[in-house]
Enzyme design. Sequence first.
Site, mmCIF file in Angstrom:
data_model
loop_
_atom_site.group_PDB
_atom_site.id
_atom_site.type_symbol
_atom_site.label_atom_id
_atom_site.label_comp_id
_atom_site.label_asym_id
_atom_site.label_seq_id
_atom_site.Cartn_x
_atom_site.Cartn_y
_atom_site.Cartn_z
ATOM 1 N N ASP A 159 0.844 -1.197 0.000
ATOM 2 C CA ASP A 159 0.000 0.000 0.000
ATOM 3 C C ASP A 159 0.879 1.246 0.000
ATOM 4 O O ASP A 159 1.617 1.495 0.954
ATOM 5 C CB ASP A 159 -0.875 -0.005 1.267
ATOM 6 C CG ASP A 159 -1.764 1.234 1.342
ATOM 7 O OD1 ASP A 159 -2.873 1.178 0.809
ATOM 8 O OD2 ASP A 159 -1.324 2.258 1.922
ATOM 9 N N TYR A 217 3.113 9.766 -0.293
ATOM 10 C CA TYR A 217 4.216 9.177 0.485
ATOM 11 C C TYR A 217 5.576 9.392 -0.200
ATOM 12 O O TYR A 217 6.611 9.072 0.390
ATOM 13 C CB TYR A 217 4.003 7.665 0.702
ATOM 14 C CG TYR A 217 2.707 7.272 1.387
ATOM 15 C CD1 TYR A 217 1.880 8.215 1.995
ATOM 16 C CD2 TYR A 217 2.290 5.942 1.412
ATOM 17 C CE1 TYR A 217 0.688 7.847 2.594
ATOM 18 C CE2 TYR A 217 1.101 5.567 2.022
ATOM 19 C CZ TYR A 217 0.300 6.527 2.602
ATOM 20 O OH TYR A 217 -0.873 6.155 3.187
ATOM 21 N N LYS A 237 -2.649 6.019 -4.244
ATOM 22 C CA LYS A 237 -3.779 6.901 -3.915
ATOM 23 C C LYS A 237 -3.630 8.279 -4.554
ATOM 24 O O LYS A 237 -2.515 8.774 -4.722
ATOM 25 C CB LYS A 237 -3.883 7.083 -2.392
ATOM 26 C CG LYS A 237 -3.804 5.789 -1.608
ATOM 27 C CD LYS A 237 -4.051 5.951 -0.128
ATOM 28 C CE LYS A 237 -3.702 4.685 0.630
ATOM 29 N NZ LYS A 237 -2.313 4.594 1.066
ATOM 30 N N HIS A 257 -7.585 9.427 -1.732
ATOM 31 C CA HIS A 257 -6.907 9.404 -0.429
ATOM 32 C C HIS A 257 -7.760 10.033 0.679
ATOM 33 O O HIS A 257 -7.882 9.481 1.777
ATOM 34 C CB HIS A 257 -5.567 10.138 -0.553
ATOM 35 C CG HIS A 257 -4.552 9.706 0.449
ATOM 36 N ND1 HIS A 257 -3.213 9.664 0.186
ATOM 37 C CD2 HIS A 257 -4.671 9.317 1.735
ATOM 38 C CE1 HIS A 257 -2.555 9.255 1.268
ATOM 39 N NE2 HIS A 257 -3.423 9.039 2.221
HETATM 40 N N1 NAP Z 1 -5.240 6.289 3.902
HETATM 41 C C1 NAP Z 1 -4.677 7.062 4.788
HETATM 42 O O1 NAP Z 1 -5.024 8.238 4.969
HETATM 43 C C2 NAP Z 1 -3.565 6.514 5.610
HETATM 44 C C3 NAP Z 1 -3.087 7.234 6.708
HETATM 45 C C4 NAP Z 1 -2.046 6.665 7.453
HETATM 46 C C5 NAP Z 1 -1.534 5.439 7.094
HETATM 47 N N2 NAP Z 1 -2.013 4.782 5.987
HETATM 48 C C6 NAP Z 1 -1.462 3.466 5.571
HETATM 49 O O2 NAP Z 1 -1.542 2.564 6.649
HETATM 50 C C7 NAP Z 1 -0.228 2.051 6.921
HETATM 51 C C8 NAP Z 1 -0.078 1.686 8.371
HETATM 52 O O3 NAP Z 1 -0.298 2.799 9.201
HETATM 53 P P1 NAP Z 1 0.883 3.521 10.010
HETATM 54 O O4 NAP Z 1 2.133 3.362 9.265
HETATM 55 O O5 NAP Z 1 0.417 4.901 10.317
HETATM 56 O O6 NAP Z 1 0.915 2.781 11.400
HETATM 57 P P2 NAP Z 1 0.972 1.274 11.965
HETATM 58 O O7 NAP Z 1 1.179 0.292 10.886
HETATM 59 O O8 NAP Z 1 -0.184 1.136 12.866
HETATM 60 O O9 NAP Z 1 2.249 1.358 12.910
HETATM 61 C C9 NAP Z 1 3.532 1.540 12.416
HETATM 62 C C10 NAP Z 1 4.460 1.704 13.634
HETATM 63 O O10 NAP Z 1 4.442 0.505 14.416
HETATM 64 C C11 NAP Z 1 5.763 -0.047 14.458
HETATM 65 N N3 NAP Z 1 5.601 -1.509 14.357
HETATM 66 C C12 NAP Z 1 5.393 -2.263 13.248
HETATM 67 N N4 NAP Z 1 5.257 -3.560 13.566
HETATM 68 C C13 NAP Z 1 5.365 -3.633 14.915
HETATM 69 C C14 NAP Z 1 5.321 -4.708 15.824
HETATM 70 N N5 NAP Z 1 5.142 -5.963 15.417
HETATM 71 N N6 NAP Z 1 5.470 -4.427 17.153
HETATM 72 C C15 NAP Z 1 5.670 -3.165 17.583
HETATM 73 N N7 NAP Z 1 5.721 -2.101 16.754
HETATM 74 C C16 NAP Z 1 5.574 -2.333 15.427
HETATM 75 C C17 NAP Z 1 6.513 0.542 13.284
HETATM 76 O O11 NAP Z 1 7.892 0.642 13.553
HETATM 77 P P3 NAP Z 1 9.007 -0.121 12.644
HETATM 78 O O12 NAP Z 1 8.841 0.339 11.230
HETATM 79 O O13 NAP Z 1 10.291 0.327 13.255
HETATM 80 O O14 NAP Z 1 8.765 -1.594 12.806
HETATM 81 C C18 NAP Z 1 5.875 1.943 13.206
HETATM 82 O O15 NAP Z 1 6.459 2.818 14.166
HETATM 83 C C19 NAP Z 1 0.673 3.196 6.444
HETATM 84 O O16 NAP Z 1 2.009 2.825 6.351
HETATM 85 C C20 NAP Z 1 0.003 3.557 5.155
HETATM 86 O O17 NAP Z 1 0.306 2.623 4.133
HETATM 87 C C21 NAP Z 1 -3.019 5.293 5.267
#
Ligand code: NAP
Length: 274
Positions: free
Chosen positions: A45, A50, A75, A108
């Site tokens: 994704d 990004y 997106k 998005h």
């Molecule tokens: N559509 C939208 O508006 C929107 C908005 C925000 C995000 N997104 C999408 O959703 C994805 C995920 O959301 P996000 O990146 O905000 O947050 P997330 O996936 O909830 O959390 C990522 C954080 O958690 C850590 N992490 C990952 N695996 C872990 C584990 N097993 N144990 C402990 N910590 C862990 C990562 O660090 P490390 O990398 O160091 O492991 C990072 O700091 C994004 O990357 C993006 O693709 C979409």
Amino acid sequence: MLTRKLNNGIKIPVLGLGTYRLARTDEDSYRAVRTALDAGYRHIDTAAFYFNEKPIGRAIRDSGISREEIFVTTKLWGSDILSNHIQEAFETSMSNLGLDYLDLYLVHWPVKGKVASTWHAMEKIHQSGKVKSIGLSNHLVHHMEELLREATIVPVVNQIELHPYLTQKEVVDYCNQKNIIVQSWSPLGGSKIPLMQEDTLKEIGRKYDKSPAQVVLRWNVDRGFVVIPKSSNMQRQKENIAIFDFQLTAEDIALIDKLNKDYRTGIHPDKISF
Ligand SMILES: NC(=O)c1ccc[n+]([C@@H]2O[C@H](COP(=O)([O-])OP(=O)(O)OC[C@H]3O[C@@H](n4cnc5c(N)ncnc54)[C@H](OP(=O)(O)O)[C@@H]3O)[C@@H](O)[C@H]2O)c1
């Protein structure tokens, strides 16, 4: 990898790699996508916003895995909607990714006053045959109602902020009713909230010998969502995908549902501006 069927019959892997702020450099983003693909991820994704479509596309192309096996999402950003450059934005994303087709293109964020017209432009892009499915992100019920009044194609997904502190019942119920799959962003709470320290998740994890992150990701799958955790760390990427050898009980799911605080880490979709 377990898949779910979208409302157009196409299958989507239930877990994908999130790539927002994946890494500081293109080389590190490239490496993180390569390690994820090596670990078995088949769903990536990304988004124009990004600024990592180039290294991600390169990683996909270099992986040696056939294109049809990898589900790729990007997106459309709001400023391209406001400036009426939707088609151009799509073409730029395709050129950055260097792929012949896209699996899923998402709006998005909803842009006030332009929700229905944006969707018409998305339908046109879909007609071109370069994108297999089109969908939404961050759309509330009132946005979806507005859009569906005029839509020819029903969006296949709505990607929203969703984790145990923000269970989004109203949007989830509406999506279920309309056969729109819910995708959870920031499923682990992102980097802003200490969700992984939650006792309920630790206790449930102990029963299955799984980490809090694995419990949350499995909760998503068991609730019928598609989930896209981000990690640039190879070990955590492996941990996050190792959720297909256990299942939560209805009681586990209810306990996790109860953690809801309607707490958003991101902006409210009615408040975003570009
Ligand atoms: N559509 C939208 O508006 C929107 C908005 C925000 C995000 N997104 C999408 O959703 C994805 C995920 O959301 P996000 O990146 O905000 O947050 P997330 O996936 O909830 O959390 C990522 C954080 O958690 C850590 N992490 C990952 N695996 C872990 C584990 N097993 N144990 C402990 N910590 C862990 C990562 O660090 P490390 O990398 O160091 O492991 C990072 O700091 C994004 O990357 C993006 O693709 C979409």
